[in-house]
Structures are given as structure tokens and as C-alpha cells.
Design a protein around this motif. Structure first.
Motif, mmCIF file in Angstrom:
data_model
loop_
_atom_site.group_PDB
_atom_site.id
_atom_site.type_symbol
_atom_site.label_atom_id
_atom_site.label_comp_id
_atom_site.label_asym_id
_atom_site.label_seq_id
_atom_site.Cartn_x
_atom_site.Cartn_y
_atom_site.Cartn_z
ATOM 1 N N GLY A 95 48.624 34.441 35.795
ATOM 2 C CA GLY A 95 47.856 35.654 35.571
ATOM 3 C C GLY A 95 47.293 36.189 36.873
ATOM 4 N N ASP A 96 47.093 37.509 36.922
ATOM 5 C CA ASP A 96 46.567 38.139 38.137
ATOM 6 C C ASP A 96 45.051 38.272 38.043
ATOM 7 O OD1 ASP A 96 46.311 39.378 40.562
ATOM 8 O OD2 ASP A 96 46.993 41.341 39.848
ATOM 9 N N LEU A 97 44.353 37.144 38.096
ATOM 10 C CA LEU A 97 42.902 37.162 38.007
ATOM 11 C C LEU A 97 42.257 37.798 39.234
ATOM 12 C CD1 LEU A 97 43.656 35.089 35.774
ATOM 13 C CD2 LEU A 97 41.542 33.902 36.322
ATOM 14 N N MET A 98 42.957 37.786 40.358
ATOM 15 C CA MET A 98 42.422 38.370 41.589
ATOM 16 C C MET A 98 42.729 39.862 41.708
ATOM 17 S SD MET A 98 40.872 35.850 43.034
ATOM 18 C CE MET A 98 40.457 35.365 41.352
ATOM 19 N N LYS A 104 47.777 44.716 46.562
ATOM 20 C CA LYS A 104 49.128 45.026 47.001
ATOM 21 C C LYS A 104 50.104 44.131 46.236
ATOM 22 C CE LYS A 104 47.701 46.148 51.739
ATOM 23 N NZ LYS A 104 47.877 45.799 53.178
ATOM 24 N N PRO A 105 51.323 44.593 45.988
ATOM 25 C CA PRO A 105 52.289 43.743 45.292
ATOM 26 C C PRO A 105 52.539 42.449 46.058
ATOM 27 C CG PRO A 105 53.064 46.015 45.376
ATOM 28 C CD PRO A 105 51.872 45.937 46.273
ATOM 29 N N LYS A 106 52.538 41.329 45.331
ATOM 30 C CA LYS A 106 52.802 40.022 45.932
ATOM 31 C C LYS A 106 53.920 39.339 45.143
ATOM 32 C CE LYS A 106 49.969 40.276 49.279
ATOM 33 N NZ LYS A 106 49.013 39.352 49.832
ATOM 34 N N PHE A 160 55.429 37.352 40.372
ATOM 35 C CA PHE A 160 55.036 38.674 40.870
ATOM 36 C C PHE A 160 53.661 39.020 40.294
ATOM 37 C CE2 PHE A 160 54.638 43.242 40.184
ATOM 38 C CZ PHE A 160 54.846 43.727 41.459
ATOM 39 N N LYS A 161 52.771 39.524 41.155
ATOM 40 C CA LYS A 161 51.441 39.947 40.701
ATOM 41 C C LYS A 161 51.029 41.234 41.407
ATOM 42 C CE LYS A 161 49.658 35.279 39.762
ATOM 43 N NZ LYS A 161 48.514 34.334 39.930
ATOM 44 N N TYR A 162 50.389 42.113 40.628
ATOM 45 C CA TYR A 162 49.892 43.357 41.217
ATOM 46 C C TYR A 162 48.935 44.040 40.251
ATOM 47 C CZ TYR A 162 49.787 48.163 42.968
ATOM 48 O OH TYR A 162 49.383 49.395 43.408
ATOM 49 N N ASN A 163 47.712 44.248 40.692
ATOM 50 C CA ASN A 163 46.740 45.080 39.987
ATOM 51 C C ASN A 163 46.564 44.681 38.517
ATOM 52 O OD1 ASN A 163 44.832 47.129 39.857
ATOM 53 N ND2 ASN A 163 46.337 48.658 39.188
#
Length: 406
Positions: free
Chosen positions: A237-240, A244-246, A285-288
Motif C-alpha cells: 500500500g502507498d501509505l506514504m 512521484k511515481p516509484k 508501483f506506488k504513486y499518490n
């Protein structure tokens, strides 16, 4: 003897490296090693000696759950249990370069059934780590091998209540041995890591000395757009809310020579040892607030079926086959997260008479109260099993879980 010579050689390399200690300008206060079950935004309970000769940090976490099962051909059932109860100690002795990590488990499914002549599986991790600088660390002891990403992630850092069916069948789990990690992670530029391990190949808490084979593991990771914030590749999950796309891409290979158990480090004892080879590929992949993960796993072995010499109708086999996982999620501003997952598992034709091909569809809703350390999780999973005789079975469950830790 070949096994002994190889282990002694690696030990001498490690001793030689430890003679070249690089002093730090700042004191390292946490054990962060890629093979450990690292997930913590808190500091736990820490103790440091007045002269800073040693440090001890104590953490715990538990998962309490209740599940409703409806499996075809079986009576409906409700199960309530403490799924995981872990206690972790880590720190350093003498200098921050010389770290240790211990993790103990106490829940019934963690420990497993006590059998005559078997060791109790309370110890999950017991490892010494020498970290001369930010790029290298050398470890000796029992901990996770550098295999598939979801297995390396702590079970406390999962979005759904458990790992995938492919992780359950194909992962290479924990083992005792030596590991070398080279880490080159930078926030906003191309990054890469290399991991390697030489281990016993028998899994955790194994003390049978008759094994003459060893396991070799290698892994490479790349981060084309730089590393994730706050070790974000090690929790789901993208908790942060990455601004920018990572992206992370990784591949790993593992060979377990003359393995004694059905899945190498786990499973029942085989009637004859077998050499197994495993391959893993991962994408994160994580973003926003958006997150997507995909994984491929396989295991191969020549002649995977073994027979009881006293009864040819009694067989045990290496679980050979392959599988893929796809998992996506979105984290809303109120810290509710919606998660979907699809897994497909195909067994090798050599064992298709014993195991079905399986598909799983999962939908989950998680509320993060204190990130992954304190969360509420609800999950529904539907499963389809295809047997080689042409029949199908469908199973499903609904689960609620609370996780808390420090």
C-alpha cells in the motif's frame, strides 16, 4: 565435505571483512536488514547503556482474527484465533556495526503442531549482522532468504489478512546460513540492490545433520526512479502517498540441493531427497495513494514424486508448478484502503493427480489507525479449484482481523 569447505570459506571471508570496520559519524539506532521482518514507524521500547556499548530494542505485535468458512463438501464453520503473536528484540553490542535481531513466535499456527522427535518452532529469526557502512551488510544465522518480495515483507506490513496462495506454496522462507547484501538506494535517482545467500536448505530450527546438500540464493532489485519513501518497498500500500511515481523490479533464483522437505524449507519430509530450483520476479508501483504489485513464482524438480519404500501407495512429492499474483489498491484521505487481488496457480503435470489448479479472488477493506502497526482489516476471498479428473470445487471465506504492535 564439500559443504563444510564452502561454509568455512565464507566464514573466513566474513571474518576478513569484519577486520575493516568503518566508523560512523552518527549512531545507528535500529536494525534495518533486508532479510529481516522489518516494519516499524515506532521505536518500540529501547534501552541503551550509558557508555553506548550496547542497545536493546523490544517490540511486539499480534493479529487477532475471526473467519467464516464455506468450503464445498464441508460443513460451514467459524474460526477465531490469535493468528500471529510475535516478540522481537534487536540492537547492537560493542558498536553499531555489530547488530543482532531475534524474533520469537507464540501463536499456534506460527509454532505448529508439536511432534515427537521434532524441534519446537518458536525461533523465527536469530541473526547477527555486520554492517560496516550503508552499502554492505553480512549476516550469519537464521532469517528470511532473499526470495519473493511478499515473503520478505513482514506479515505486519500486508494489506490483506494473509499472503497469496502462491507465496504459501512456492516461497523459500527462512533458513540458517550466511547472507551478503549490497544496497545502493537513493531517493530520486536510479538505484539497485544485490542479495546473496548460502544456507542449509532445511528451513528453520532444523538439527538433522545427515543432509549433505546446501541451498544457494541470488537476487537483484532495481528502482528506475529512485527508492521508495521510508523503506516503502517493504510494506504494501502507498501509505506514504509517493509524490512521484516509484517502481521496483526484482528477480531471484534459488537452488536447494538434496532437499528433504516437500517445499524445500517447509512441508512434510520426503521419502527421498530431491534437488529443487525456484525462480521469482516481482513488480511494485506506488504513486499518490495508488499501489500495484505483481509477482511470478515457480518451482521445478526432476522426478518430484517420492514413494514410501514400505508402501508404494504412500507418496510424498515436491510441490512443482508456477503461479502469478496481481494486487492493486487505493488509499483514501481518511486512511481507508480498498484492495483487490487475483492469484492463479498451475501445478506441474507430474503432480496434477495430487493437487488442483487454483484461482483466488480477494476483496479487502483496511482502516489504518497507526499505519500498519495498528489497523482493522476485512476481507472476502473466493476460490476455484480445478482437478485433473475434470471436477471443480469452490470455496470462500469472510474474515475480520485486528493488528496492533509497537
Amino acid at each position: 565435505m564439500n559443504k563444510l569447505y564452502l561454509l568455512v570459506g565464507i566464514l573466513l571471508v566474513g571474518v576478513s571483512a569484519s577486520a575493516q570496520i568503518v566508523k560512523y559519524d552518527t549512531l545507528r539506532t535500529e536494525v534495518q536488514h533486508a532479510a529481516l521482518p522489518y516494519y516499524s514507524y515506532g521505536k518500540g521500547l529501547g534501552l541503551t547503556s550509558p557508555d553506548s556499548i550496547f542497545q536493546l530494542n523490544i517490540r511486539f505485535r499480534m493479529q487477532n482474527r475471526v473467519t467464516y468458512f464455506d468450503n464445498e463438501g464441508e460443513e460451514e464453520s467459524i474460526d477465531g484465533q490469535i493468528r500471529r503473536l510475535r516478540l522481537r528484540f534487536d540492537g547492537y553490542v560493542g558498536s553499531p556495526e555489530f547488530m543482532y535481531s531475534i524474533q520469537l513466535s507464540f501463536a499456534p499456527e506460527d509454532v505448529g503442531e508439536v511432534e515427537d522427535g521434532r524441534n519446537i518452532n518458536i525461533i523465527r529469526d536469530a541473526v547477527l549482522v555486520y554492517k560496516p557502512n550503508d552499502h554492505w551488510d553480512f549476516s550469519f544465522g537464521q532469517t528470511k532468504l532473499p526470495g519473493n518480495r511478499q515473503r520478505l515483507n513482514s506479515s505486519g506490513g500486508l494489506q490483506l489478512t494473509d499472503r497469496t496462495i502462491n507465496n504459501s506454496r512456492f516461497n523459500i522462507d527462512r533458513d540458517f546460513g550466511f547472507q551478503v547484501h549490497n544496497t545502493n538506494e537513493f531517493q530520486d535517482k536510479f538505484s539497485y540492490n544485490f542479495r546473496g545467500a548460502v544456507s542449509m536448505g532445511d528451513g528453520r530450527n532444523w538439527t538433522d545433520n545427515e543432509d549433505t546438500g546446501i541451498a544457494l540464493t541470488g537476487k537483484a532489485e532495481i528502482y528506475p526512479f529512485g527508492a521508495f519513501k521510508k523503506t516503502g518497498a517493504y510494506f504494501e500500500g502507498d501509505l506514504m502517498r509517493e509524490p512521484k511515481p516509484k517502481l521496483m523490479l526484482s528477480g531471484a533464483y534459488h537452488q536447494n540441493n538434496q532437499a528433504k522437505r516437500e517445499r524445500g524449507q517447509t512441508g512434510r519430509d520426503l521419502f527421498e531427497s530431491r534437488t529443487m530450483r525456484s525462480a521469482f520476479a516481482d513488480l511494485i508501483f506506488k504513486y499518490n495513494g495508488w499501489s500495484f504489485m505483481s509477482a511470478y513464482m515457480n518451482r521445478t524438480s526432476k522426478n518430484p514424486v517420492t514413494f514410501n519404500p514400505e508402501d508404494n501407495n504412500d507418496v510424498r512429492y515436491v510441490f512443482v508448478g508456477e503461479g502469478m499474483d496481481f494486487q492493486g489498491s487505493y488509499l483514501f484521505r481518511n486512511n481507508f484502503e480498498l484492495i483487490g487481488r487475483y492469484s492463479n496457480q498451475w501445478v506441474d503435470d507430474k503432480i496434477e493427480m495430487f493437487e488442483p489448479n487454483t484461482q483466488q479472488f480477494s476483496l479487502g477493506l483496511t482502516k489504518y489507525i497507526w499505519e500498519h502497526a495498528f489497523k482493522l482489516q476485512a476481507e472476502a476471498t473466493y476460490e476455484i479449484q480445478d482437478f485433473y479428473i475434470g471436477t471443480k470445487e469452490t470455496n470462500w471465506y469472510v474474515r475480520f482481523q485486528i493488528e496492533i504492535g509497537i
